[in-house]
Write a protein that holds these residues in place. Sequence first.
Motif: not given
Lengths: 347, 296
Positions: A182-183, A173-180
């Motif tokens: 927004s998630a 999740i953290l390596t996704a664009y909105k992972g930090k």
Amino acid sequence: MIKYEIKKLLTLPHILLILLALAVGFTLSCYPRNIDHSYSKIVYKDYMEQLSGEYTADKKAFIQSEYERMEKIISEHDEMTEKYKNDIITLEEYDEHNFSYNEAQAKISTVEYLMEKCSYFDEIGGQCYFFYDTDWADLLSENGIDYIAAILIILMIAAVFSDEYSSGSRCMILTAYKGKVSASVCKLCISFIFAFIISACMGAVRFGGFCLQCGTEYNNMNVRDLIGYSAFSGMSLFKYYVCGVIFHSVIWAVCALFICLVSNIVKNGIFTVFISFVMIVCAALLKADRVTFFDLIFSGRLLALNPVDIFGYDRGSLKFVLFILVIAVKTAVYGFGCIYTWGRRRR
Amino acid sequence: MELVFDKIGKRYKNKTALEDVSLDLNYGIYALLGPNGAGKSTMMNILACLLKQTEGRITLDGSDISAMGKEYRNILGYLPQDPGFYPNFRGYDIMMYFARLKNIKDPKDKTQKLLEFVNLADDSKRKYKEYSGGMKRRLGIAVSLLNDPKILILDEPTAGLDPKERIRFRNIISKIGSDKIIIIATHIVSDIETIADRVILLKDGKVIQNDSPSELVDHMRGKVWLTEMELTAAQDHVLEHTDSNIVKSGDKSYLKTVRDEKPFPDSYECEPRLEDVYTYYFDESGVNGDHADDKI
């Protein structure tokens, strides 16, 4: 993204747990409340059949006369007993007195409460009404934490972040664009809303059980007619109850953010449940007479309070604005704390 | 596109996980090879911005990746060893969830195409917990490819897969490798032997070799020996020497030894393979010494 976060939270075991909790809450609320009163509920109900309706000078005079009559009977008892012993009065006369005496003994505490009620009505002024308000007073005076809601919210919210840590999905999740940001904001919003809804549902279920047991005829009476609720003039009993449920639900929502923060710090579901339980439920068990600075730190303390303790001008020391400020500060601190701890790189 | 590791170091209290790692990566498939505990996952985690290095920096076309934030994550695909997907989610839901997280414009279309690419389209409605190990891995690859990443990090991607799934994985990676920097951390040589453009050997947190598989293999010429031997004698030998293994051919058994010197008088040289490189550099017996400073 919200859709999938909800899906993660509402798994089949979780849904079954919620339904079970609501069923247990409803069942418990259908049982009569075992609350001690200074007066007899049966006698009070009898008097209310005579007195129900607007409070008038005539009704006050009647209560006063009842009180004087009973006081006179009780004060005459020793004298009457002496007279009977000395054959001054007959057995029939003494029996008649004894009947009145026992009746007076049974009723006087209730009449005293009615006089207290008259004094309260005189003090607050305006139009006041008599009605059988004991059940409502009992419902509204229920202080303390709702354990069923507490268990449900702590167990479910603890999983929102800690499951991502334990399963290892946080890395993806953290390596996704909105992972930090927004998630984590999405998870926080879901947790906040979920805790609010669960608490509100428990309040609704409790009210359903109350209506089933006590009826609905007084729901629209003014809450100020209950002793101690003069600050809430113009609010119906039902509306006051709803406000109380919202008040507790907001605190639970803030508690949910606190649970999220704990789970981000300890990164373990079991520890999160344990720490949250201690910090929220155990804090709520430490009763205090009035709201203190301690309560501002521990949300559980606020959960243990009745709204009248906070908002009632005559009893509370914490005002509405301060309460809102505390809630806003806690929401911000827990929220930013969660976002920071979720997104930070390990060292 | 140029990804530069500039003297990366990672130290914990009592342990050095990475030391002075410098690499210069361009488009291609890079295999990060090393035994367990060599520092592969540490390096992957630093590259994925999940772990902070103690020293040095990683730059992408001159920009520090830790300062690039969303811009970097937008071109990054990462598949950890255990992605920890949600057991009750369907494969399709997992793809859609990550498509939203990766800010994909047309998530349904992209999801469908990738599920077909990894041969999971027919199983997309099944729950993740019902998937086999190979299917889980393929789904992980599909998830990591959702944003069409320019940098793809795969940490032990074939762990626990059967040979058929391994071949399938290699085929998928070779198809997508032309316009990306793909870094595969593994300790299974056969997984990367045919697909890697370069092999980076990592030992005790240090890069000990960084070259193409063919050059690494060439470097092994004159160091791989075959000795015809009784099976029992060969078995006894390999128990004591980790630079040797048994090779069977028909009724005969041979001892294959990777060593600088001829191990037995009747030994003869044979054609080296990439696995011999692994044996040579990661031999624990110390017969071949420490090759940390060997440069081809």
